[in-house]
Each structure stands twice: as C-alpha cells, then as structure tokens.
Design a protein around this motif. Structure first.
Motif, PDB file in Angstrom:
ATOM      1  N   ASP A  53      50.339  99.732  24.264  1.00  0.00           N
ATOM      2  CA  ASP A  53      50.292  98.583  23.342  1.00  0.00           C
ATOM      3  C   ASP A  53      50.320  97.288  24.152  1.00  0.00           C
ATOM      4  O   ASP A  53      49.568  96.344  23.880  1.00  0.00           O
ATOM      5  CB  ASP A  53      51.505  98.590  22.391  1.00  0.00           C
ATOM      6  N   ASN A  54      51.205  97.255  25.146  1.00  0.00           N
ATOM      7  CA  ASN A  54      51.335  96.034  25.939  1.00  0.00           C
ATOM      8  C   ASN A  54      50.039  95.678  26.661  1.00  0.00           C
ATOM      9  O   ASN A  54      49.695  94.502  26.786  1.00  0.00           O
ATOM     10  CB  ASN A  54      52.474  96.205  26.952  1.00  0.00           C
ATOM     11  N   ASP A  55      49.311  96.701  27.120  1.00  0.00           N
ATOM     12  CA  ASP A  55      48.040  96.434  27.804  1.00  0.00           C
ATOM     13  C   ASP A  55      47.075  95.696  26.880  1.00  0.00           C
ATOM     14  O   ASP A  55      46.282  94.880  27.328  1.00  0.00           O
ATOM     15  CB  ASP A  55      47.399  97.736  28.291  1.00  0.00           C
ATOM     16  N   GLN A  56      47.132  96.004  25.581  1.00  0.00           N
ATOM     17  CA  GLN A  56      46.258  95.321  24.613  1.00  0.00           C
ATOM     18  C   GLN A  56      46.661  93.856  24.437  1.00  0.00           C
ATOM     19  O   GLN A  56      45.854  93.033  24.019  1.00  0.00           O
ATOM     20  CB  GLN A  56      46.331  95.997  23.231  1.00  0.00           C
ATOM     21  N   LEU A  57      47.930  93.563  24.711  1.00  0.00           N
ATOM     22  CA  LEU A  57      48.439  92.207  24.453  1.00  0.00           C
ATOM     23  C   LEU A  57      48.388  91.288  25.660  1.00  0.00           C
ATOM     24  O   LEU A  57      48.586  90.086  25.532  1.00  0.00           O
ATOM     25  CB  LEU A  57      49.891  92.278  23.944  1.00  0.00           C
ATOM     26  N   LYS A  58      48.134  91.849  26.849  1.00  0.00           N
ATOM     27  CA  LYS A  58      48.072  90.995  28.039  1.00  0.00           C
ATOM     28  C   LYS A  58      46.990  89.932  27.848  1.00  0.00           C
ATOM     29  O   LYS A  58      45.864  90.257  27.450  1.00  0.00           O
ATOM     30  CB  LYS A  58      47.770  91.836  29.283  1.00  0.00           C
ATOM     31  N   GLY A  59      47.319  88.696  28.115  1.00  0.00           N
ATOM     32  CA  GLY A  59      46.354  87.599  27.991  1.00  0.00           C
ATOM     33  C   GLY A  59      46.179  87.098  26.560  1.00  0.00           C
ATOM     34  O   GLY A  59      45.523  86.100  26.327  1.00  0.00           O
ATOM     35  N   VAL A  60      46.776  87.807  25.598  1.00  0.00           N
ATOM     36  CA  VAL A  60      46.601  87.460  24.175  1.00  0.00           C
ATOM     37  C   VAL A  60      47.718  86.497  23.750  1.00  0.00           C
ATOM     38  O   VAL A  60      48.867  86.653  24.162  1.00  0.00           O
ATOM     39  CB  VAL A  60      46.627  88.759  23.329  1.00  0.00           C
ATOM     40  N   SER A  61      47.398  85.517  22.937  1.00  0.00           N
ATOM     41  CA  SER A  61      48.370  84.480  22.568  1.00  0.00           C
ATOM     42  C   SER A  61      49.562  85.068  21.810  1.00  0.00           C
ATOM     43  O   SER A  61      49.512  86.184  21.304  1.00  0.00           O
ATOM     44  CB  SER A  61      47.701  83.422  21.684  1.00  0.00           C
ATOM     45  N   ARG A  62      50.609  84.264  21.728  1.00  0.00           N
ATOM     46  CA  ARG A  62      51.849  84.710  21.078  1.00  0.00           C
ATOM     47  C   ARG A  62      51.581  85.122  19.632  1.00  0.00           C
ATOM     48  O   ARG A  62      52.002  86.183  19.190  1.00  0.00           O
ATOM     49  CB  ARG A  62      52.852  83.547  21.128  1.00  0.00           C
ATOM     50  N   VAL A  63      50.851  84.285  18.905  1.00  0.00           N
ATOM     51  CA  VAL A  63      50.644  84.573  17.477  1.00  0.00           C
ATOM     52  C   VAL A  63      49.762  85.819  17.303  1.00  0.00           C
ATOM     53  O   VAL A  63      50.040  86.676  16.445  1.00  0.00           O
ATOM     54  CB  VAL A  63      50.097  83.344  16.727  1.00  0.00           C
ATOM     55  N   ASP A  64      48.735  85.960  18.126  1.00  0.00           N
ATOM     56  CA  ASP A  64      47.871  87.141  18.002  1.00  0.00           C
ATOM     57  C   ASP A  64      48.616  88.413  18.430  1.00  0.00           C
ATOM     58  O   ASP A  64      48.344  89.506  17.926  1.00  0.00           O
ATOM     59  CB  ASP A  64      46.590  86.969  18.831  1.00  0.00           C
ATOM     60  N   SER A  65      49.570  88.266  19.365  1.00  0.00           N
ATOM     61  CA  SER A  65      50.378  89.417  19.780  1.00  0.00           C
ATOM     62  C   SER A  65      51.274  89.883  18.621  1.00  0.00           C
ATOM     63  O   SER A  65      51.384  91.088  18.343  1.00  0.00           O
ATOM     64  CB  SER A  65      51.256  89.053  20.982  1.00  0.00           C
TER      65      SER A  65
ATOM     66  N   ASP B  30      56.808  81.524   7.583  1.00  0.00           N
ATOM     67  CA  ASP B  30      58.092  81.087   8.161  1.00  0.00           C
ATOM     68  C   ASP B  30      58.748  82.220   8.930  1.00  0.00           C
ATOM     69  O   ASP B  30      59.328  82.013  10.002  1.00  0.00           O
ATOM     70  CB  ASP B  30      59.049  80.612   7.049  1.00  0.00           C
ATOM     71  N   THR B  31      58.660  83.430   8.378  1.00  0.00           N
ATOM     72  CA  THR B  31      59.256  84.589   9.073  1.00  0.00           C
ATOM     73  C   THR B  31      58.531  84.846  10.382  1.00  0.00           C
ATOM     74  O   THR B  31      59.163  85.125  11.410  1.00  0.00           O
ATOM     75  CB  THR B  31      59.189  85.847   8.163  1.00  0.00           C
ATOM     76  N   LYS B  32      57.199  84.714  10.359  1.00  0.00           N
ATOM     77  CA  LYS B  32      56.440  84.928  11.598  1.00  0.00           C
ATOM     78  C   LYS B  32      56.872  83.927  12.673  1.00  0.00           C
ATOM     79  O   LYS B  32      57.072  84.295  13.832  1.00  0.00           O
ATOM     80  CB  LYS B  32      54.941  84.783  11.334  1.00  0.00           C
ATOM     81  N   VAL B  33      57.034  82.679  12.276  1.00  0.00           N
ATOM     82  CA  VAL B  33      57.444  81.648  13.246  1.00  0.00           C
ATOM     83  C   VAL B  33      58.819  81.987  13.810  1.00  0.00           C
ATOM     84  O   VAL B  33      59.067  81.902  15.019  1.00  0.00           O
ATOM     85  CB  VAL B  33      57.435  80.247  12.591  1.00  0.00           C
ATOM     86  N   ARG B  34      59.726  82.432  12.935  1.00  0.00           N
ATOM     87  CA  ARG B  34      61.086  82.782  13.371  1.00  0.00           C
ATOM     88  C   ARG B  34      61.040  83.949  14.367  1.00  0.00           C
ATOM     89  O   ARG B  34      61.714  83.940  15.401  1.00  0.00           O
ATOM     90  CB  ARG B  34      61.924  83.138  12.129  1.00  0.00           C
ATOM     91  N   LEU B  35      60.217  84.944  14.076  1.00  0.00           N
ATOM     92  CA  LEU B  35      60.121  86.109  14.970  1.00  0.00           C
ATOM     93  C   LEU B  35      59.525  85.712  16.324  1.00  0.00           C
ATOM     94  O   LEU B  35      59.987  86.167  17.376  1.00  0.00           O
ATOM     95  CB  LEU B  35      59.275  87.209  14.321  1.00  0.00           C
ATOM     96  N   MET B  36      58.498  84.856  16.300  1.00  0.00           N
ATOM     97  CA  MET B  36      57.899  84.419  17.576  1.00  0.00           C
ATOM     98  C   MET B  36      58.908  83.624  18.398  1.00  0.00           C
ATOM     99  O   MET B  36      58.963  83.759  19.622  1.00  0.00           O
ATOM    100  CB  MET B  36      56.641  83.581  17.316  1.00  0.00           C
ATOM    101  N   ASP B  37      59.728  82.818  17.709  1.00  0.00           N
ATOM    102  CA  ASP B  37      60.748  82.036  18.431  1.00  0.00           C
ATOM    103  C   ASP B  37      61.785  82.969  19.059  1.00  0.00           C
ATOM    104  O   ASP B  37      62.231  82.739  20.186  1.00  0.00           O
ATOM    105  CB  ASP B  37      61.443  81.053  17.477  1.00  0.00           C
TER     106      ASP B  37
END
Ligand code: B16
Ligand code: MG
Length: 219
Positions: free
Chosen positions: A42-54, A69-76
C-alpha cells in the motif's frame, strides 16, 4: 551521441533522505485506527502522492466515507505523528553520496532543483542542512496537482530555464517516475533493481555515482 545534461531535479522523500519510512509508520497507524489494513505494498502506491490523495486511498480501501472536517482532522493527526519522527532528524539521515553528487553537479554548472510533493520539504531540508544547495525548491506548498501530474517537475525546470528532455529527474516512486515521463524528462529510478521499470535506469544508491556515470547511462 552524448546526452546533453542541463539540470537535475531531485525528489526528496526516498531519494535524498529516508523519510519514506516515517510516512509509512504514520499512515499505517492512522489506517489501523480506521480498521483498514496497510502494508508496504500500500505504501508503495502512496510514495510521491499528496497527503489528501493518500488519505483518499486509505478511505477507498476501507470503503469509508467521511466528511471534510473529519478528513482534515485525520490528515493533521497523521502529519503530527510524522513531524514527531522528523523532529529528531539530523544530516546523518541523508543517503550516502547524494550531497557529493549534488556538489559535483553544481561544480559542473548544472542546475539543481527539488521537486517534492511534500509540504514538509522546507523543514526537512533545514533539518538536514541542505536548504541552500538548490537553485530552486518546488514542493507541496507550491503545486496544485499531485504526481503523476508533471506540474512539480515542469515548474522546477521552468525555474532553472532547462529543457525537460535535457533534464534528469531522480525518483523513488512509481507516481514520480510517471510524473517525470509525463513531463518529457529523462528519469533515474532510485530503489531496488526492477522496482521502477519505466525509468531509464535504476540506481541503488548515490555512493560513488558521478555526473560522467549519469551521462554515460543516458547516452
Ligand atoms: P506531506 P516526495 C511525498 O514526498 C511523499 O513521498 C509522500 O509519501 C507524501 O504523502 C507526500 O510527499 C506529501 O507529504 O504530507 O509531508 O506534505 O517523495 O514527493 O518528496
Ligand atoms: Mg519520493
């Protein structure tokens, strides 16, 4: 005919410094809290991918729908865990040979830019003592589209006044190699042999790697 090298663009996480492992542990912790399994593939798919797209990748995998709002909280939260690990970083965590290679490029008059999706790039460059080594820094704070969109590299080349076909991108991510190819750049994969098959060639590390080696491999 010898490849005419004008400039090099460096990804940050996984190319200059091994922050990819910190992204992995922080995303895995968040995914587990959400009841979604998350491993190295899974992590290999996320390398180079932005925080929100991850985050969207993890939510899709778990069939979860959340409000903004929940998404923003989780990203933080993920970013706080990431920053806690990065807080202790020192120049010792730079990959062997990468700074010597950058210094050789500079001595030979080639342009150097950072092309990273990370909004934390300025902090990491500072921690590692290499903020002043680039002619231009393009990172997650200055782009709209995530890799594999070529925006980050096209902006870097534009700031260096270099032509993509004479500019080399160093990338550890599938999405980053695609971004470089989408922009018309030459691309060197950084990682295990076979991991980035679309790259012009793959480098296991910068130790002992020189500008002459680069030009030879691309000619
Ligand atoms: P941040 P790179 C990318 O950096 C990472 O590879 C990726 O895992 C991360 O999600 C992305 O930056 C955004 O990072 O959350 O720090 O803004 O490889 O393009 O240098
Ligand atoms: Mg990377």
């Amino acid at each position: 005919m010898a490849f005419e090298l004008q400039a090099c663009l460096f990804d940050l996480d996984g190319v200059i410094v091994d922050t990819a492992k910190y992204h992995f542990t922080a995303w895995q912790r968040l995914a587990e809290e959400l009841g979604v399994s998350f491993d190295h593939s899974d992590n290999d798919q996320l390398k180079g991918v932005s925080r929100v797209d991850s985050l969207e990748y993890i939510l899709r995998k778990g069939n979860l729908e959340l409000d903004n709002d929940t998404k923003v909280r989780l990203m933080d939260r993920k970013n706080d865990w990431y920053l806690a690990q990065v807080a202790g970083m020192t120049p010792d965590e730079l990959f062997p040979g990468v700074v010597a290679f950058m210094d050789e490029l500079r001595a030979k008059g080639k342009g150097l830019a950072l092309g990273s999706s990370s909004r934390n790039a300025p902090l990491i460059l500072d921690r590692c003592g290499i903020a002043d080594r680039f002619d231009a820094v393009v990172d997650g704070n200055s782009i709209t589209f995530s890799k594999p969109d070529p925006e980050v590299f096209l902006k870097g080349a534009s700031e260096l006044n270099s032509v993509p076909s004479k500019t080399v991108v160093f990338e550890d991510a599938l999405s980053g190699v695609d971004a470089a190819l989408n922009g018309g750049f030459r691309v060197v994969g950084v990682g295990p042999e076979g991991a980035l098959p679309k790259a012009d060639f793959t480098l296991q590390g910068f130790d002992g790697f020189t500008v002459d080696h680069l030009v030879d491999r691309l000619s």
